[in-house]
Design a protein around this motif. Structure first.
Motif, short mmCIF file in Angstrom:
data_model
loop_
_atom_site.label_atom_id
_atom_site.label_comp_id
_atom_site.label_asym_id
_atom_site.label_seq_id
_atom_site.Cartn_x
_atom_site.Cartn_y
_atom_site.Cartn_z
N LYS A 1 0.82 -1.21 0.00
CA LYS A 1 0.00 0.00 0.00
C LYS A 1 0.86 1.26 0.00
CE LYS A 1 -3.95 2.11 2.38
NZ LYS A 1 -4.62 2.40 1.11
N ASP A 2 2.02 1.17 0.65
CA ASP A 2 2.91 2.33 0.69
C ASP A 2 3.35 2.73 -0.71
OD1 ASP A 2 4.28 -0.15 0.65
OD2 ASP A 2 6.15 0.87 1.18
N LEU A 3 3.54 1.74 -1.57
CA LEU A 3 3.92 2.03 -2.95
C LEU A 3 2.71 2.38 -3.80
CD1 LEU A 3 6.63 -0.72 -3.67
CD2 LEU A 3 6.95 1.64 -2.88
N GLN A 4 1.62 1.66 -3.62
CA GLN A 4 0.44 1.89 -4.44
C GLN A 4 -0.19 3.26 -4.20
OE1 GLN A 4 -1.64 -1.69 -3.22
NE2 GLN A 4 -1.25 -2.65 -5.21
N ASP A 5 0.02 3.83 -3.02
CA ASP A 5 -0.52 5.16 -2.71
C ASP A 5 0.48 6.28 -2.98
OD1 ASP A 5 -2.85 3.97 -1.87
OD2 ASP A 5 -2.36 4.04 0.26
N SER A 6 1.62 5.95 -3.57
CA SER A 6 2.69 6.93 -3.72
C SER A 6 2.59 7.69 -5.05
CB SER A 6 4.05 6.24 -3.65
OG SER A 6 4.25 5.40 -4.78
N ALA A 7 3.25 8.84 -5.08
CA ALA A 7 3.34 9.62 -6.32
C ALA A 7 4.11 8.82 -7.39
CB ALA A 7 4.02 10.95 -6.05
N TRP A 8 5.09 8.03 -6.94
CA TRP A 8 5.85 7.19 -7.87
C TRP A 8 4.92 6.24 -8.61
CZ3 TRP A 8 6.04 1.82 -7.55
CH2 TRP A 8 6.88 1.18 -8.47
N TYR A 9 4.02 5.58 -7.90
CA TYR A 9 3.09 4.63 -8.52
C TYR A 9 2.20 5.33 -9.54
CZ TYR A 9 -0.22 0.72 -8.84
OH TYR A 9 -1.00 -0.31 -9.29
N ALA A 10 1.74 6.52 -9.20
CA ALA A 10 0.89 7.26 -10.12
C ALA A 10 1.65 7.61 -11.40
CB ALA A 10 0.37 8.52 -9.45
N ARG A 11 2.92 8.02 -11.26
CA ARG A 11 3.70 8.38 -12.43
C ARG A 11 3.97 7.17 -13.32
NH1 ARG A 11 6.82 10.95 -8.57
NH2 ARG A 11 8.53 9.46 -8.89
N ILE A 12 4.27 6.03 -12.71
CA ILE A 12 4.67 4.86 -13.48
C ILE A 12 3.47 4.13 -14.06
CG2 ILE A 12 5.80 2.59 -13.36
CD1 ILE A 12 7.74 4.96 -13.30
N PHE A 13 2.44 3.90 -13.25
CA PHE A 13 1.36 3.01 -13.67
C PHE A 13 0.07 3.70 -14.10
CE2 PHE A 13 3.99 0.31 -10.88
CZ PHE A 13 4.23 -0.73 -11.76
N GLU A 14 -0.14 4.93 -13.70
CA GLU A 14 -1.41 5.58 -13.99
C GLU A 14 -1.31 6.68 -15.02
OE1 GLU A 14 -2.79 6.76 -10.15
OE2 GLU A 14 -3.14 4.69 -9.49
N GLN A 15 -0.13 7.24 -15.20
CA GLN A 15 0.04 8.31 -16.18
C GLN A 15 -0.11 7.75 -17.58
OE1 GLN A 15 3.47 11.07 -15.73
NE2 GLN A 15 4.10 10.29 -17.72
N ARG A 16 -0.93 8.38 -18.38
CA ARG A 16 -1.15 7.92 -19.75
C ARG A 16 0.10 8.18 -20.57
NH1 ARG A 16 -5.24 6.91 -23.43
NH2 ARG A 16 -4.75 7.51 -25.57
N HIS A 17 0.59 7.16 -21.29
CA HIS A 17 1.74 7.37 -22.16
C HIS A 17 1.58 6.73 -23.53
CE1 HIS A 17 2.91 3.25 -21.27
NE2 HIS A 17 3.85 3.35 -22.17
#
Length: 272
Positions: A232-248
């Motif tokens: 959860k510490d990773l899944q709630d992080s800004a890093w996770y959002a940049r890597i997995f949720e940002q559209r690319h």
């Protein structure tokens, strides 16, 4: 025991070896030449006046080279300080590689890459060199000329299996393993520049596994999300959002707009 850095340079075995590498200094690393046509005899030998190890295997794309290197390192029980993989159409000098390794040690980098000169063929504009700085910290570097800590690279070996294109390794696999291993210092080295000479290939080819590069990208994304499941510490992080949720992945219109805009960006790059 950690061994000297190892640098793999791709090689069309029917052509001259190291056509784009300037042998302007004594290498402070060990050489590995990878003949992706499978024409050359593998083993220790002298090529272009250098003591090298030759790996030889016909491949479809860069993911095959990553897997072959991982398997060879595992089988030979080698543990290099860093592992670098350089495409055969990248213009770079031995002194540049030596300097990049030196600066990476000084900064304690886990993953790094030289940057691209502005006359290069490129996919990611942020890989182009920026002046007046040594380093630029980023989440990941692309697979054109990356360097990884040796143990980190070997940790990725089981997860690379079956990925022919290498798509998704840079964006998902290495950042995920870095987070899980606590080896998160990733940077572009603006002080060391290279030039990529051949045009970028399309991601629309279907490989022997029945997947396109985009399919492999999606599969690697899913694999890496599974690796951090429950963290959860990773899944709630800004890093996770940049890597997995940002559209690319671009739509067709975005791809067309980018293609139309590239000549203008190149003109601006050359004018600065």
């Amino acid at each position: 025991m950690t061994q000297r850095p190892l640098v793999l340079v791709s090689w069309h075995g029917g052509q001259q070896a190291l056509p784009c590498v300037h042998l302007d200094a004594e290498a402070q690393f060990d050489w590995l030449l990878f003949d992706y046509t499978g024409q050359q005899t593998p083993g220790d030998r002298k090529v272009a006046g250098l003591e090298v190890v030759v790996l030889s295997q016909p491949t479809e794309c860069k993911g095959d080279i990553f897997q072959a290197l991982g398997n060879w390192l595992h089988a030979s029980k080698r543990s290099p300080e860093y592992v670098g993989l350089i495409d055969d159409d990248v213009w770079i000098g031995v002194s540049d590689i030596n300097r990049a390794l030196f600066l990476a040690r000084c900064e304690g980098l886990d993953v790094f890459s030289p940057t691209l000169m502005h006359d290069s063929h490129y996919t990611h504009r942020w890989m182009l060199s920026q002046p007046h700085q040594l380093f630029r910290y980023v989440d990941w570097v692309e697979v054109m000329m990356p360097f990884y800590r040796g143990e980190l690279f070997l940790a990725g070996r089981p997860h690379m299996a079956g990925n022919v294109s290498s798509w998704g390794m840079d964006k998902y696999l290495w950042p995920t393993l870095q987070k899980l291993r606590g080896e998160t210092k990733t940077a572009l080295i603006d002080a060391v520049q290279a030039s990529h000479r051949r045009p970028i290939t399309s991601g629309e080819k279907t490989y022997r596994n029945g997947r396109t590069a985009f399919d492999e990208l999606s599969a690697m994304r899913d694999l890496c999300r599974d690796l951090v499941a429950g963290r959860k510490d990773l899944q709630d992080s800004a890093w996770y959002a940049r890597i997995f949720e940002q559209r690319h992945v671009r739509s067709r219109w975005q791809q067309l707009s980018a293609a139309l805009g590239r000549p203008l960006r190149r003109w601006l790059d050359q004018s600065t």
